[in-house]
Design an enzyme around this catalytic site. Structure first.
Site, PDB file in Angstrom:
ATOM      1  N   SER A 170       0.837  -1.205   0.000  1.00 59.35           N
ATOM      2  CA  SER A 170       0.000   0.000   0.000  1.00 59.35           C
ATOM      3  C   SER A 170       0.871   1.255   0.000  1.00 59.35           C
ATOM      4  O   SER A 170       1.677   1.427  -0.912  1.00 59.35           O
ATOM      5  CB  SER A 170      -0.951  -0.063   1.204  1.00 59.35           C
ATOM      6  OG  SER A 170      -2.043   0.805   1.039  1.00 59.35           O
ATOM      7  N   ARG A 229     -11.930   6.156   9.662  1.00 60.35           N
ATOM      8  CA  ARG A 229     -11.439   4.782   9.723  1.00 60.35           C
ATOM      9  C   ARG A 229     -12.533   3.786   9.357  1.00 60.35           C
ATOM     10  O   ARG A 229     -12.264   2.761   8.704  1.00 60.35           O
ATOM     11  CB  ARG A 229     -10.926   4.487  11.135  1.00 60.35           C
ATOM     12  CG  ARG A 229     -10.336   3.104  11.317  1.00 60.35           C
ATOM     13  CD  ARG A 229      -9.092   2.891  10.467  1.00 60.35           C
ATOM     14  NE  ARG A 229      -8.339   1.732  10.907  1.00 60.35           N
ATOM     15  CZ  ARG A 229      -7.195   1.340  10.374  1.00 60.35           C
ATOM     16  NH1 ARG A 229      -6.681   2.025   9.360  1.00 60.35           N
ATOM     17  NH2 ARG A 229      -6.544   0.290  10.828  1.00 60.35           N
ATOM     18  N   ASP A 275      -8.922  -7.451  -3.771  1.00 61.46           N
ATOM     19  CA  ASP A 275      -8.696  -6.042  -3.419  1.00 61.46           C
ATOM     20  C   ASP A 275      -9.600  -5.137  -4.251  1.00 61.46           C
ATOM     21  O   ASP A 275      -9.528  -5.134  -5.486  1.00 61.46           O
ATOM     22  CB  ASP A 275      -7.226  -5.696  -3.675  1.00 61.46           C
ATOM     23  CG  ASP A 275      -6.783  -4.397  -3.026  1.00 61.46           C
ATOM     24  OD1 ASP A 275      -7.642  -3.553  -2.707  1.00 61.46           O
ATOM     25  OD2 ASP A 275      -5.564  -4.221  -2.852  1.00 61.46           O
ATOM     26  N   HIS A 280      -8.081  -5.829   0.437  1.00 60.28           N
ATOM     27  CA  HIS A 280      -6.791  -5.152   0.486  1.00 60.28           C
ATOM     28  C   HIS A 280      -5.964  -5.619   1.686  1.00 60.28           C
ATOM     29  O   HIS A 280      -4.750  -5.805   1.581  1.00 60.28           O
ATOM     30  CB  HIS A 280      -7.023  -3.638   0.546  1.00 60.28           C
ATOM     31  CG  HIS A 280      -5.776  -2.817   0.482  1.00 60.28           C
ATOM     32  ND1 HIS A 280      -4.913  -2.844  -0.590  1.00 60.28           N
ATOM     33  CD2 HIS A 280      -5.248  -1.919   1.373  1.00 60.28           C
ATOM     34  CE1 HIS A 280      -3.914  -2.001  -0.380  1.00 60.28           C
ATOM     35  NE2 HIS A 280      -4.085  -1.433   0.808  1.00 60.28           N
ATOM     36  N   ASP A 281      -6.601  -5.800   2.824  1.00 56.65           N
ATOM     37  CA  ASP A 281      -5.895  -6.216   4.036  1.00 56.65           C
ATOM     38  C   ASP A 281      -5.386  -7.643   3.983  1.00 56.65           C
ATOM     39  O   ASP A 281      -4.778  -8.123   4.956  1.00 56.65           O
ATOM     40  CB  ASP A 281      -6.803  -6.061   5.261  1.00 56.65           C
ATOM     41  CG  ASP A 281      -6.675  -4.687   5.900  1.00 56.65           C
ATOM     42  OD1 ASP A 281      -5.851  -3.878   5.435  1.00 56.65           O
ATOM     43  OD2 ASP A 281      -7.410  -4.426   6.872  1.00 56.65           O
TER      44      ASP A 281
END
Length: 366
Positions: free
Chosen positions: A151, A220, A308, A337-338
């Site tokens: 990232s 967040r 992702d 993505h994580d």
């Protein structure tokens, strides 16, 4: 240069093994701003060899720190992908962060205890890499065998290859693009709007007693939706709807938002997402993005996370197509993505294979 104590958002935010160094010469940023006495928080593992050429640089993602062993456990260790017996491993908190390196939370050296806040100005990924280069020079590093990161970390890796091509032997950008997409910029713009809508934002010049916690938590929560996938949320949170509005996924996002504002600074979040939005390895360089990538001759491992939605695999495929000596790999993960933080053993196996293959080729050529 002088040693400086790390400045933290909260006690215990970074490990006791973290070092902090301040440089006397100011850092000239792309924006034209000059940062006096910039300091860098960093950690190292292993020993630098006499030639200074056994370094491995690990670059962290948006809210990460120099504590690689916290956010990528098992990457570093005896017989691991990165082995302190042979590698000198370096990871620093990025410029603009809040875990010891100069950022909005830092005290200005010329302002009587006042923090930079939003007054630190615009910082770019290129600025981050320039400060990292100072650190590596100070440590005596003459060559980086591998620069790796996911990232925002992957953006730094690409900038290293563009800015210092003779200094980096091989790169591994993970879950990232060569230029930030309109989709990503839109997502981060909405997050910054949430932070700035908090009455405590005060133009970024708030104090510790009145931090924009609600705005950062909301930002967040938005981010977490893009960090995961439809499949991941369905498998974890799907179930009967509730007239009360109480849903497992809502509780999860509330928890993630609260957890971040306890450990991170809102102005740093704004600063770093703006830096990510400015990411383009071709900016101001001959040939634009494709031209710059075509000149990166070092071996590269470009990794996609299959699910992702923030940096979809099409972006990494294009990146790998432009790099002359790239290996393209897909991390099969339903976590979005994580996935690079969750399915680590599969990811580390890909990195290990890349290192072994590319190093073997280098030895045969030599």
């Amino acid at each position: 240069m002088t040693a400086q104590p790390a400045r933290l958002v909260s006690a215990g935010a970074i490990s006791s093994e973290t070092h902090c160094i301040a440089f006397d010469a100011p850092l000239q940023c792309e924006s034209g701003a000059s940062i006096s006495n910039p300091h860098v928080a960093y950690r190292t593992w292993g020993t630098l060899n006499a030639a200074g050429d056994n370094a491995v640089l690990v670059c962290h993602a948006l809210t990460g720190s120099a504590d690689v062993d916290d956010w990528w456990p098992d990457l570093i260790g005896a017989g691991g992908v990165l082995d302190p017996a042979t590698d000198f491993i370096v990871c620093s908190n990025v410029l603009g962060g809040c875990y010891g390196t100069t950022g909005p939370y830092s005290v200005r050296p010329d302002a009587g205890g006042e923090r930079y806040g939003a007054g630190i100005g615009r910082i770019t990924v290129r600025d981050m890499v320039q400060l990292q280069k100072r650190l590596l020079d100070h440590l005596g590093v003459t060559r980086v065998q591998l620069a790796i990161g996911p990232s925002l970390g992957g953006m730094q890796v690409l900038e290293w290859a563009a800015s210092f091509p003779q200094f980096v032997n091989r790169i591994a950008p993970i879950g990232v693009s060569a230029i930030h997409s309109a989709w990503c910029i839109g997502v981060s713009s909405a997050q910054r709007a949430a932070i700035k809508a908090d009455p405590n934002w005060q133009g970024g010049q708030y104090d510790d007693a009145h931090r924009p916690a609600a705005g950062l938590a909301a930002a967040r929560m938005m981010a977490m939706v893009t960090y995961r996938s439809w499949e991941n949320f369905e498998s974890r949170f799907a179930g009967p709807t509730h007239a009360s509005g109480e849903h497992a996924v809502s509780s999860y996002l509330d928890y993630q938002g609260a957890k971040l504002h306890e450990r991170f600074d809102a102005a740093s979040y704004v600063c770093l997402t703006q830096a990510m939005d400015s990411h383009d390895v071709g900016r101001g360089r001959e040939g634009g993005t494709a031209g710059v990538l075509s000149r990166m001759q070092c071996p590269a491992l470009v990794v996609s996370v299959s699910s992702d939605v923030l940096y979809p695999p099409r972006e990494q495929r294009w990146l790998a197509e432009q790099l002359p000596n790239a290996t393209y790999s897909v991390l099969d993960s339903e976590h979005g993505h994580d996935g690079f933080l969750i399915d680590t053993q599969a990811l580390f196996a890909q990195i290990r294979q890349f290192r072994q293959t590319s190093e073997a080729v280098s030895r045969s050529v030599a």
